[in-house]
Structure formats: structure tokens, C-alpha cells
Design an enzyme around this catalytic site. Structure first.
Site, mmCIF file in Angstrom:
data_model
loop_
_atom_site.group_PDB
_atom_site.id
_atom_site.type_symbol
_atom_site.label_atom_id
_atom_site.label_comp_id
_atom_site.label_asym_id
_atom_site.label_seq_id
_atom_site.Cartn_x
_atom_site.Cartn_y
_atom_site.Cartn_z
ATOM 1 N N ASN A 10 0.864 -1.182 0.000
ATOM 2 C CA ASN A 10 0.000 0.000 0.000
ATOM 3 C C ASN A 10 0.901 1.232 0.000
ATOM 4 O OD1 ASN A 10 -1.766 2.066 0.515
ATOM 5 N ND2 ASN A 10 -2.395 1.321 2.549
ATOM 6 N N TRP A 11 0.968 1.876 -1.152
ATOM 7 C CA TRP A 11 1.885 3.015 -1.283
ATOM 8 C C TRP A 11 1.333 4.281 -0.639
ATOM 9 C CZ3 TRP A 11 3.549 2.482 -7.183
ATOM 10 C CH2 TRP A 11 4.218 1.250 -7.339
ATOM 11 N N LYS A 12 0.066 4.235 -0.215
ATOM 12 C CA LYS A 12 -0.590 5.394 0.414
ATOM 13 C C LYS A 12 -0.417 6.640 -0.475
ATOM 14 C CE LYS A 12 -0.162 3.132 4.843
ATOM 15 N NZ LYS A 12 -0.079 3.204 6.294
ATOM 16 N N HIS A 97 -9.516 0.994 5.191
ATOM 17 C CA HIS A 97 -8.228 1.169 5.864
ATOM 18 C C HIS A 97 -8.427 2.067 7.083
ATOM 19 C CE1 HIS A 97 -4.096 2.361 6.667
ATOM 20 N NE2 HIS A 97 -3.716 1.311 5.962
ATOM 21 N N GLU A 99 -6.832 4.447 8.173
ATOM 22 C CA GLU A 99 -6.662 5.881 7.887
ATOM 23 C C GLU A 99 -7.947 6.465 7.294
ATOM 24 O OE1 GLU A 99 -2.992 5.445 5.683
ATOM 25 O OE2 GLU A 99 -2.019 4.807 7.541
ATOM 26 N N GLU A 169 -5.035 -5.043 10.687
ATOM 27 C CA GLU A 169 -4.029 -3.991 10.849
ATOM 28 C C GLU A 169 -4.278 -3.268 12.171
ATOM 29 O OE1 GLU A 169 -2.181 -2.804 6.788
ATOM 30 O OE2 GLU A 169 -3.829 -1.441 7.248
ATOM 31 N N GLY A 175 2.757 2.289 10.794
ATOM 32 C CA GLY A 175 3.689 3.402 10.642
ATOM 33 C C GLY A 175 4.419 3.767 11.922
ATOM 34 N N SER A 215 3.726 -2.134 10.264
ATOM 35 C CA SER A 215 5.173 -2.171 10.444
ATOM 36 C C SER A 215 5.806 -3.505 10.052
ATOM 37 C CB SER A 215 5.561 -1.792 11.879
ATOM 38 O OG SER A 215 5.156 -0.451 12.163
ATOM 39 N N GLY A 236 3.020 -1.140 4.272
ATOM 40 C CA GLY A 236 3.010 0.286 3.969
ATOM 41 C C GLY A 236 4.415 0.772 3.642
ATOM 42 N N GLY A 237 5.059 1.379 4.614
ATOM 43 C CA GLY A 237 6.367 2.012 4.411
ATOM 44 C C GLY A 237 7.378 1.142 3.685
HETATM 45 P P1 13P Z 1 3.202 0.403 7.658
HETATM 46 O O1 13P Z 1 3.699 -0.867 7.046
HETATM 47 O O2 13P Z 1 3.889 1.633 7.159
HETATM 48 O O3 13P Z 1 3.101 0.309 9.140
HETATM 49 O O4 13P Z 1 1.675 0.565 7.118
HETATM 50 C C1 13P Z 1 0.810 -0.512 7.215
HETATM 51 C C2 13P Z 1 -0.417 -0.180 6.474
HETATM 52 O O5 13P Z 1 -1.186 0.685 6.843
HETATM 53 C C3 13P Z 1 -0.678 -0.924 5.229
HETATM 54 O O6 13P Z 1 -1.966 -0.685 4.757
#
Ligand code: 13P
Length: 251
Positions: A10-12, A97, A99, A169, A175, A215, A236-237
Site C-alpha cells: 500500500n503506497w498510500k 483502511h 486511515e 491492521e 507506521g 510495520s 506500507g512504508g
Molecule cells: P506500515 O507498514 O507503514 O506500518 O503501514 C501498514 C499499512 O497501513 C498498510 O496498509
């Protein structure tokens, strides 16, 4: 039953067009050796889905969207409908998600409408559930994720449910560099599968792939993915660099 693993990045709200195209190509190259065993998905920002699909050509890497609206068209300024995504080669869509839930007020009912719409339009939904730190400390984790899951899959047929991907999640692990232990994650995954079993029977419950997200990185991926009910990762990251993402896929 052996469930095929699925690792999604997920590149957000990261990457511009050139970066996205380069990253997608690098991911395809770096994960090619695992293509026979693992489903690999990249999830770029919406405007970059089409160029990423083009860049990937007929590679093994699939493309997803980070969000969609449940309606098919109309006066929903700023939103995207399922057919708009499928028409550019998008195959997956993240629904609910944390977020989106936290920053944009999405309710579990609205998320459920998105999941149902995704199936209607031929997209595979990745339904996200997860508790906040406060909820975990108050002992509410199981109740919170159960409620999010039940509302998220409301109205799905067994066939649709079997093809739904669930992502656990924990909000406190996203993050933050603070990941759930394999034991913590496995406990929630088993709980989620139990709910799926109650709802649709053992066969469907065993078919559903449940990803862990929060993470995930190359040093914790193998351990997390070794747990019996963890069938993949939503990253994510660490998905923003092809080598780190590929080493998670390799794990
Ligand atoms: P991180 O891997 O950056 O913690 O993000 C997880 C995430 O929200 C994937 O959708």
C-alpha cells in the site's frame, strides 16, 4: 487447506508518476522468482493506477486501489467508482483502511457497502480491520475487530466471502515501527477466522486469506508469516523500496 500467500504494498499518498512506474517495474523484477508461489499486489495512488498497469504489462504483479465509492456513478465529487478502476486494469481495492476510518470518518456500514460493491464490479476487496491502542488496552480488541468484520462482509454470498481478503491492521502498529508479535497477530487472525466459520462454515473460513499489516519489514516478516492463520501481509512504508518489499515477498 493451503491458502496461497498474498503480499500487497500500500503506497498510500506517496510517489509521483515517474517514481510509481519505476517502483512497479522494480517490484516486478525483484519478485519474479516468487511469482509461482505468492500473489503480489501493488496499490498506488489512484491517478497512477493506469500508468502502473501499463508499466507492469503482463507481469505477475497485480494492481489495486486504496479506496472506492460503492455507487456506480453520480454526484459524488472527488470519488471513484468500481468500474472506473476495473476499466484501467485494477483488480483489487482496499476497503476501510484505518486511515480512511479515522481521518475521513468511514463507518463499518459504509465500508461494508464498498466491499459488496467491489464484488459486484469484479474487484477483489481487501477489507481492513483493527483496534486502536486504547481499545487494545481496554481489552476490546476481539469485540472491535469482530464488529468491523461482520459489518464489512454483511450481505456477501459464500462465494464472494471466500474471495474476500481480510487484513488485520492494528492501528497502533501502523507506521509506528511497533509491530504486533506473531502470537498477538495469530490470536486475532484465529478469532477472525472463527467468526468467518460461524458465518459461512468451515470451508469458506478456511479459504479466506487474512493478511497482517502494521510495520511489516524484512526482519519480522518471516516470523509473522509463519503463523498458521497469517496468509500474507499488507505492507506500507516497506513497500516503497523494491528490495525491501521483495524480501518480504521472499519471506
Ligand atoms: P506500515 O507498514 O507503514 O506500518 O503501514 C501498514 C499499512 O497501513 C498498510 O496498509
Amino acid at each position: 487447506m493451503t491458502r496461497r500467500r498474498i503480499i500487497a504494498g500500500n503506497w498510500k499518498m506517496n510517489t509521483d508518476r515517474d517514481e510509481a512506474v519505476a517502483l512497479a517495474k522494480a517490484v516486478a523484477d525483484a519478485t519474479a522468482a516468487f511469482a509461482a508461489d505468492v500473489d503480489v499486489v501493488v496499490i498506488p495512488p489512484a491517478t497512477l493506477i493506469a500508468p502502473v498497469v501499463d508499466a507492469l504489462g503482463d507481469s505477475h504483479v497485480a494492481v489495486g486501489a486504496q479506496n472506492m465509492h460503492p455507487e456506480v456513478r453520480g454526484a459524488y465529487t472527488g470519488e471513484l467508482a468500481g468500474p472506473m478502476l476495473t476499466s484501467v486494469g485494477c483488480g483489487y481495492v482496499v476497503c476501510g483502511h484505518s486511515e480512511r476510518r479515522q481521518l475521513f470518518g468511514e463507518t463499518s456500514e459504509f465500508v461494508g457497502a464498498k466491499v459488496a460493491a467491489a464484488h459486484r464490479f469484479g474487484l477483489i476487496p481487501i477489507l481492513c480491520v483493527g483496534e486502536t491502542l486504547e481499545e487494545r488496552e481496554a481489552g476490546q480488541t476481539e469485540a472491535i475487530v469482530a464488529d468491523q468484520l461482520k459489518r464489512g462482509i454483511d450481505g456477501l454470498s459464500k462465494e464472494q466471502l471466500a474471495e474476500t481478503i481480510v487484513a488485520y491492521e492494528p492501528v497502533w502498529a501502523i507506521g509506528t515501527g511497533r509491530t504486533a508479535t506473531p502470537e498477538q497477530a495469530q490470536a486475532v487472525h484465529a478469532h477472525l477466522r472463527g467468526i468467518l466459520k460461524q458465518r459461512a462454515g468451515a470451508e469458506v473460513a478456511e479459504a479466506v486469506r487474512i493478511q497482517y499489516g502494521g510495520s511489516v519489514n524484512p526482519s519480522n516478516a518471516a516470523e509473522l508469516l509463519g503463523a498458521p492463520d497469517i496468509d500474507g501481509a499488507l505492507v506500507g512504508g516497506a513497500s516503497l523500496k523494491a528490495e525491501t518489499f521483495a524480501s518480504i515477498v521472499g519471506a
